[in-house]
Each structure stands twice: as C-alpha cells, then as structure tokens.
Design an enzyme around this catalytic site. Sequence first.
Site, PDB file in Angstrom:
ATOM      1  N   GLU A  28     -17.695  20.162  -0.856  1.00 44.97           N
ATOM      2  CA  GLU A  28     -16.474  20.726  -1.438  1.00 44.97           C
ATOM      3  C   GLU A  28     -15.296  19.836  -1.098  1.00 44.97           C
ATOM      4  O   GLU A  28     -15.264  19.205  -0.035  1.00 44.97           O
ATOM      5  CB  GLU A  28     -16.238  22.146  -0.892  1.00 44.97           C
ATOM      6  CG  GLU A  28     -17.247  23.160  -1.368  1.00 44.97           C
ATOM      7  CD  GLU A  28     -17.379  23.182  -2.885  1.00 44.97           C
ATOM      8  OE1 GLU A  28     -16.395  23.498  -3.579  1.00 44.97           O
ATOM      9  OE2 GLU A  28     -18.471  22.851  -3.389  1.00 44.97           O
TER      10      GLU A  28
ATOM     11  N   ALA B  45     -18.824  36.227 -10.993  1.00 42.17           N
ATOM     12  CA  ALA B  45     -17.534  36.715 -11.515  1.00 42.17           C
ATOM     13  C   ALA B  45     -16.853  37.660 -10.532  1.00 42.17           C
ATOM     14  O   ALA B  45     -16.075  38.519 -10.918  1.00 42.17           O
ATOM     15  CB  ALA B  45     -17.755  37.424 -12.849  1.00 42.17           C
ATOM     16  N   ALA B  46     -17.158  37.497  -9.238  1.00 42.44           N
ATOM     17  CA  ALA B  46     -16.647  38.452  -8.251  1.00 42.44           C
ATOM     18  C   ALA B  46     -15.356  37.992  -7.592  1.00 42.44           C
ATOM     19  O   ALA B  46     -14.695  38.772  -6.906  1.00 42.44           O
ATOM     20  CB  ALA B  46     -17.711  38.695  -7.176  1.00 42.44           C
TER      21      ALA B  46
ATOM     22  N   SER C  78      17.977  48.355 -57.418  1.00 45.91           N
ATOM     23  CA  SER C  78      18.280  47.715 -56.136  1.00 45.91           C
ATOM     24  C   SER C  78      18.815  48.733 -55.151  1.00 45.91           C
ATOM     25  O   SER C  78      19.555  49.644 -55.525  1.00 45.91           O
ATOM     26  CB  SER C  78      19.348  46.643 -56.329  1.00 45.91           C
ATOM     27  OG  SER C  78      18.837  45.655 -57.192  1.00 45.91           O
TER      28      SER C  78
ATOM     29  N   ASN D 215      11.422  57.105 -43.414  1.00 46.98           N
ATOM     30  CA  ASN D 215      10.213  57.893 -43.148  1.00 46.98           C
ATOM     31  C   ASN D 215      10.328  58.745 -41.900  1.00 46.98           C
ATOM     32  O   ASN D 215       9.465  59.543 -41.609  1.00 46.98           O
ATOM     33  CB  ASN D 215       9.001  56.964 -43.022  1.00 46.98           C
ATOM     34  CG  ASN D 215       9.166  55.924 -41.933  1.00 46.98           C
ATOM     35  OD1 ASN D 215      10.287  55.506 -41.630  1.00 46.98           O
ATOM     36  ND2 ASN D 215       8.073  55.512 -41.345  1.00 46.98           N
TER      37      ASN D 215
ATOM     38  N   LYS E  49      -9.210  36.755 -12.691  1.00 43.60           N
ATOM     39  CA  LYS E  49      -9.276  35.465 -13.386  1.00 43.60           C
ATOM     40  C   LYS E  49     -10.237  35.466 -14.563  1.00 43.60           C
ATOM     41  O   LYS E  49      -9.884  35.001 -15.654  1.00 43.60           O
ATOM     42  CB  LYS E  49      -9.664  34.367 -12.403  1.00 43.60           C
ATOM     43  CG  LYS E  49      -9.881  33.027 -13.090  1.00 43.60           C
ATOM     44  CD  LYS E  49     -10.021  31.889 -12.125  1.00 43.60           C
ATOM     45  CE  LYS E  49     -11.313  31.979 -11.356  1.00 43.60           C
ATOM     46  NZ  LYS E  49     -11.457  30.795 -10.472  1.00 43.60           N
TER      47      LYS E  49
ATOM     48  N   ARG F 246      -5.499  31.458  -7.321  1.00 42.59           N
ATOM     49  CA  ARG F 246      -4.626  30.410  -7.859  1.00 42.59           C
ATOM     50  C   ARG F 246      -4.034  30.770  -9.222  1.00 42.59           C
ATOM     51  O   ARG F 246      -3.085  30.154  -9.680  1.00 42.59           O
ATOM     52  CB  ARG F 246      -5.392  29.083  -7.925  1.00 42.59           C
ATOM     53  CG  ARG F 246      -5.641  28.478  -6.548  1.00 42.59           C
ATOM     54  CD  ARG F 246      -6.715  27.396  -6.593  1.00 42.59           C
ATOM     55  NE  ARG F 246      -8.066  27.937  -6.587  1.00 42.59           N
ATOM     56  CZ  ARG F 246      -9.175  27.208  -6.686  1.00 42.59           C
ATOM     57  NH1 ARG F 246      -9.096  25.890  -6.819  1.00 42.59           N
ATOM     58  NH2 ARG F 246     -10.374  27.775  -6.668  1.00 42.59           N
TER      59      ARG F 246
ATOM     60  N   TYR G 128      12.061  47.880 -46.389  1.00 45.78           N
ATOM     61  CA  TYR G 128      11.190  48.497 -45.390  1.00 45.78           C
ATOM     62  C   TYR G 128      10.350  49.554 -46.076  1.00 45.78           C
ATOM     63  O   TYR G 128      10.905  50.483 -46.695  1.00 45.78           O
ATOM     64  CB  TYR G 128      11.996  49.144 -44.247  1.00 45.78           C
ATOM     65  CG  TYR G 128      11.077  49.944 -43.355  1.00 45.78           C
ATOM     66  CD1 TYR G 128      10.121  49.297 -42.585  1.00 45.78           C
ATOM     67  CD2 TYR G 128      11.112  51.338 -43.340  1.00 45.78           C
ATOM     68  CE1 TYR G 128       9.219  50.017 -41.816  1.00 45.78           C
ATOM     69  CE2 TYR G 128      10.213  52.061 -42.565  1.00 45.78           C
ATOM     70  CZ  TYR G 128       9.273  51.402 -41.810  1.00 45.78           C
ATOM     71  OH  TYR G 128       8.373  52.101 -41.063  1.00 45.78           O
TER      72      TYR G 128
ATOM     73  N   GLY H 213     -18.334  32.321 -13.993  1.00 48.57           N
ATOM     74  CA  GLY H 213     -17.515  33.064 -14.958  1.00 48.57           C
ATOM     75  C   GLY H 213     -16.221  32.365 -15.289  1.00 48.57           C
ATOM     76  O   GLY H 213     -15.528  32.741 -16.244  1.00 48.57           O
TER      77      GLY H 213
HETATM   78  C1  UD1 Z   1     -17.007  26.004  -7.227  1.00 50.12           C
HETATM   79  C2  UD1 Z   1     -18.004  25.117  -6.493  1.00 50.12           C
HETATM   80  C3  UD1 Z   1     -17.613  23.661  -6.713  1.00 50.12           C
HETATM   81  C4  UD1 Z   1     -17.598  23.349  -8.197  1.00 50.12           C
HETATM   82  C5  UD1 Z   1     -16.695  24.310  -8.953  1.00 50.12           C
HETATM   83  C6  UD1 Z   1     -16.907  24.125 -10.436  1.00 50.12           C
HETATM   84  C7  UD1 Z   1     -18.758  26.374  -4.523  1.00 50.12           C
HETATM   85  C8  UD1 Z   1     -18.632  26.542  -3.065  1.00 50.12           C
HETATM   86  N1  UD1 Z   1     -18.003  25.442  -5.081  1.00 50.12           N
HETATM   87  O1  UD1 Z   1     -15.748  25.783  -6.645  1.00 50.12           O
HETATM   88  O2  UD1 Z   1     -18.558  22.823  -6.067  1.00 50.12           O
HETATM   89  O3  UD1 Z   1     -17.189  22.016  -8.417  1.00 50.12           O
HETATM   90  O4  UD1 Z   1     -17.021  25.684  -8.625  1.00 50.12           O
HETATM   91  O5  UD1 Z   1     -15.978  24.862 -11.198  1.00 50.12           O
HETATM   92  O6  UD1 Z   1     -19.556  27.049  -5.142  1.00 50.12           O
HETATM   93  N2  UD1 Z   1     -17.208  33.892  -6.993  1.00 50.12           N
HETATM   94  C9  UD1 Z   1     -17.926  35.031  -6.678  1.00 50.12           C
HETATM   95  N3  UD1 Z   1     -17.893  35.475  -5.401  1.00 50.12           N
HETATM   96  C10 UD1 Z   1     -17.208  34.852  -4.428  1.00 50.12           C
HETATM   97  C11 UD1 Z   1     -16.489  33.681  -4.744  1.00 50.12           C
HETATM   98  C12 UD1 Z   1     -16.525  33.222  -6.031  1.00 50.12           C
HETATM   99  O7  UD1 Z   1     -18.556  35.627  -7.548  1.00 50.12           O
HETATM  100  O8  UD1 Z   1     -17.233  35.335  -3.284  1.00 50.12           O
HETATM  101  C13 UD1 Z   1     -17.208  33.420  -8.386  1.00 50.12           C
HETATM  102  C14 UD1 Z   1     -15.811  33.291  -8.950  1.00 50.12           C
HETATM  103  O9  UD1 Z   1     -15.418  34.501  -9.582  1.00 50.12           O
HETATM  104  C15 UD1 Z   1     -15.941  32.146  -9.941  1.00 50.12           C
HETATM  105  C16 UD1 Z   1     -17.082  31.312  -9.381  1.00 50.12           C
HETATM  106  O10 UD1 Z   1     -17.754  32.127  -8.430  1.00 50.12           O
HETATM  107  O11 UD1 Z   1     -16.287  32.607 -11.218  1.00 50.12           O
HETATM  108  C17 UD1 Z   1     -16.579  30.032  -8.698  1.00 50.12           C
HETATM  109  O12 UD1 Z   1     -15.692  30.386  -7.646  1.00 50.12           O
HETATM  110  P1  UD1 Z   1     -14.396  29.528  -7.292  1.00 50.12           P
HETATM  111  O13 UD1 Z   1     -13.757  30.167  -6.131  1.00 50.12           O
HETATM  112  O14 UD1 Z   1     -13.599  29.334  -8.509  1.00 50.12           O
HETATM  113  O15 UD1 Z   1     -15.072  28.161  -6.845  1.00 50.12           O
HETATM  114  P2  UD1 Z   1     -14.454  26.696  -6.914  1.00 50.12           P
HETATM  115  O16 UD1 Z   1     -13.556  26.494  -5.761  1.00 50.12           O
HETATM  116  O17 UD1 Z   1     -13.945  26.415  -8.251  1.00 50.12           O
HETATM  117 CA    CA Z   2     -13.607  27.636 -10.034  1.00 49.05          CA
END
Ligand code: UD1
Ligand code: CA
Length: 483
Positions: A160, A12-13, A410, A391, A25, A18, A371, A107
Amino acid sequence: MAENELAIVILAAGQGTRMRSSTPKVLHRIGGRTLLGHVVRQAESLGSEHVRVVVRHERDRVVESLADFPGVVAVDQDEIPGTGRATQVAVEALPAGFAGDVLVLSGDVPLIEADTFRALLDEHRRRDADATILSAELADPSGYGRVIRDDAGMVARIVEQKDATAEEASVTEINSGVYVFRGPALRDALARVGTDNAQGEMYLTDVMRILRDAGRGVAAISAPDARTALGVNDRVQLADAARILNQRVVRRWQLEGVTILDPQTTWIDDTATLEADVTVLPNTHILGASSVATGAVIGPDTSLVDTEVGAGATVRRSDATLAVIGAHATVGPWAYLRAGAELADSAKAGTFVEIKNSTVGEGSKVPHLSYVGDTTIGVGVNLGAGAITANYDDVAKHRTEIGDHVHSGSHTVFIAPVRIGDGAKTGAGAVIRKDVPAGSLALSVAPQRNIEGWVEKNRAGTAAAEASEHAHDAEKATDVGQE
Ligand code: UD1
Ligand code: CA
C-alpha cells in the site's frame, strides 16, 4: 461442489472518508447509477449464483440500493476493519466447502466491464494460479497499492502507498482492487492476515505475500484500458470517472448511429436509450430513463430527465423532466416541461412556456409565454400568447378542460375549475371564470372608453403631456392646411 464454480464478492462496507459526504461513497452516482450499481450490474452478467456484497457503513441504505438485484446477497462486516476482513466475512458466508473461484471486486472501482472480468478469470484458470490480480500501468500511481515483482518478474506482493518505501512508491504498476482467487487458498491465506500496517487494518492485499510465501502461484494481468482501473476515493476521482463513463456511453451511441456533435458537452446517462438518426446538439444532458426516438433533434442547451421523446420531435434550449413529447412535436426554445406534461404528436410548447401535469392534444399549440398546469387540451387548439391556467386557489389544485379546436385570445386567464367547449374562442385579455359552451366567443373585458384630453389635464408639464400637445398641434396644422 464443482471446482470451476464462481463466487463474486463486492466490497462496499467502507465509509469513504475522503468523499467528505453524508452519502456512503459507493452510493454516489455517475451516469445515472450508483458506483456500486455499476459494479453489481457487470458482476451479475457473469451468471454467478453466489454474488455477495459486503456492507457495514450505512448498511441499510446500501442494502436498499440493491433492490433491483434480487439475486445479490448482502453480508455484514463486523468491527474489524479492512478489505481483508470484508473479504473474509463474505467468504465465510459462501456455502460450506465452496471450492470454486472467488472474484473480488471493489464497490468504488466502477468502470471495469464484464469482458475484463471474464478475461481475468480465463487467464487465472489457464495459468492455474491461486491468485490473479488485475493490474494497470498508471503514469501517476499515487494512492494505489503497488504491484511488487521479484527479479524473475513474478508478483511477490502488493504494498500500500502508506506502507511503501520510496523505491516501492516509484513503481507504476498498480493494483486495481479486482482479483480472482482459488477459494480454498483464499480462505487459508485470509486466516493469516494481520493488522500490522500503517492503517491497522486487515489488508486483502496481504494475501498475495502470504500465498507467495507458501509457494503458491500469484499472477497479474494488465487491464486493457488503464483508465478503467480508476478507483473513486474523492470528488475529483468521481468527476474523472463520470467523464470516462460518459465518453464510453457517447461513443457507444455514435457507433449505433446517433449524431453527437460535441461529446465534450454532451452527457448521456448509461440508463438512457436513443435510436439511430437521433441528433444531439452541444450542451445537452439526456438523463435517467429518458428515451429518444429516431429523427428527433435534441439541443442545444437542453436537459431531459426521465423523458420520452417521439420520432422526429425537436427540443431546443429546454428542460423536461418526467414528460412525454410526441412524434414531430416541437419544444422550445426555452420551454419547461415538468412532471406529467404530455405533448401528443405534432403538438407544440414554445418559448417561455411551462407545462405540468397536462396533456396537449395532437397538433395543438401553446406557442408563447404561458403557464399550463393540471389541464387537458384537445386537438387542434391554439392558446394565444400569455395564456395562464390559474390552477391553484391557495387550498387545492383544480383542472382546466379545453376542448378541440379552441382558440384563446392573447393573455387569457383560465380560472380553474373551468371547461371550454369544442370550437370556442376567448377574447384578448379574457378572464374565464365560468364554463364556455361549444362554439361561443367569451369576452370578459369591458368595452374600451377613451377619455380625451386626460393626460394634458391631469399630467400637465410631463413629457407625455408635451408629446400629446405636439400631436394635437400637428393635427390642427394639418387640418388648417387641408381647409
Ligand atoms: C484498495 C487496495 C489498493 C488498491 C485500491 C484500488 C487494500 C488494502 N488496498 O485501496 O491496493 O490499489 O483499493 O482502488 O485493499 N471496504 C470494505 N471494508 C473495509 C474497508 C474497505 O468493504 O473495512 C471496501 C470499500 O467500501 C471500497 C473497497 O473496499 O469499496 C476499497 O476500500 P478503500 O478504502 O477505498 O481502499 P483503497 O485505499 O482505495
Ligand atoms: Ca478505493
């Protein structure tokens, strides 16, 4: 440490560029919870003692959002980017020598439920694999990592989208971003992940190729419902996820005995509760910690936020937030109940009625155009059409206290602070500035005086004056005829 121990790492980092948002996000909401909240809740139900959430972008806000999950530990990612690095810092934060399985979740993949995580884990252990991917078959795989299999059908690697050849990009089996690994194998493989790719990041997905090259077993199982693999990267996917979750929640309540006529236009947060034999009519939103008791009819065109509705109550074309609606009470059409509005059993808030921070006693009615703010209303009261509690005097809010069985004429204005005794009445148009003792009739409007001929004299030549002349002529003619 036992081999079958389970650690859960939730990524979740990331910033979520996008989304184009000032909110991280994973803190965007669907169904009344954050994306991350959905994932953490499902993860928690697996009963692991080691749940780690990796944070970095807006880390304080993300950590704060985890307050409801005291068992979850946040781990900070450093400046090295990528899902591989995020997983690595979490694995390093596990107890030394942890040899169990590591379930890695994203996340931003909020719809996968605990049962699927359990099935993934069971399959991983049954096959004795080093890594097992939860994959999904998507008609449109764009944006996701593709699962590349060898000639024997075994998982070879994940590529990817940005690094894929045209042929690889045509593969429809995608990586859901959910995996389980054997802990030590994951740790070893992560140590060998580089950043030589289109995004210059440490990809967690590289671990598959590294394990495979080392002769380790990598498996993949398909998500039972491919739609749950949806990852939220932009607002379009956010709306898609919200819709899928809502369909699931609506269906769950239908199977629990709630009549929901139009699932397409009914939105029920995952956090709300309903009882059997509730009826929900079209265009209705039941949000937050709202609860609706049996027999109640909600809608159409109604929004309830953090509102409690009692058994058999009716709420039509209305908006209620932080309100309590008693059993068999009726609300609407077109009522607005704001924070602290409490209707006792069988009370009524009717049409074009706004109520805030007030209690309306059992069986009492505020039926039309009113009211009511900062007011206590006893039992059996009827406020006539157009009742207003004034009030606020520009400085402070004051209370209006209305006893039992009071009837107001009324268009009565109650200038707070003011008290109306039990059984008292007010005349039409009264402006009540002083307390009214029990049983009194309060009149504040001067007796009516008719100034005859005023219009013809002062508005000669107008349509009103002409109408009046005609009326008088007609009266005279009748008088003559009768003589
Ligand atoms: C990632 C996968 C992809 C998969 C998709 C599924 C990789 C390289 N790719 O792509 O194969 O199909 O998820 O949804 O893993 N995050 C971190 N630290 C970071 C970067 C990301 O904690 O440095 C977390 C984000 O907060 C997110 C999750 O990792 O919750 C996925 O990151 P995101 O950048 O959304 O990866 P995708 O491009 O969707
Ligand atoms: Ca993603």
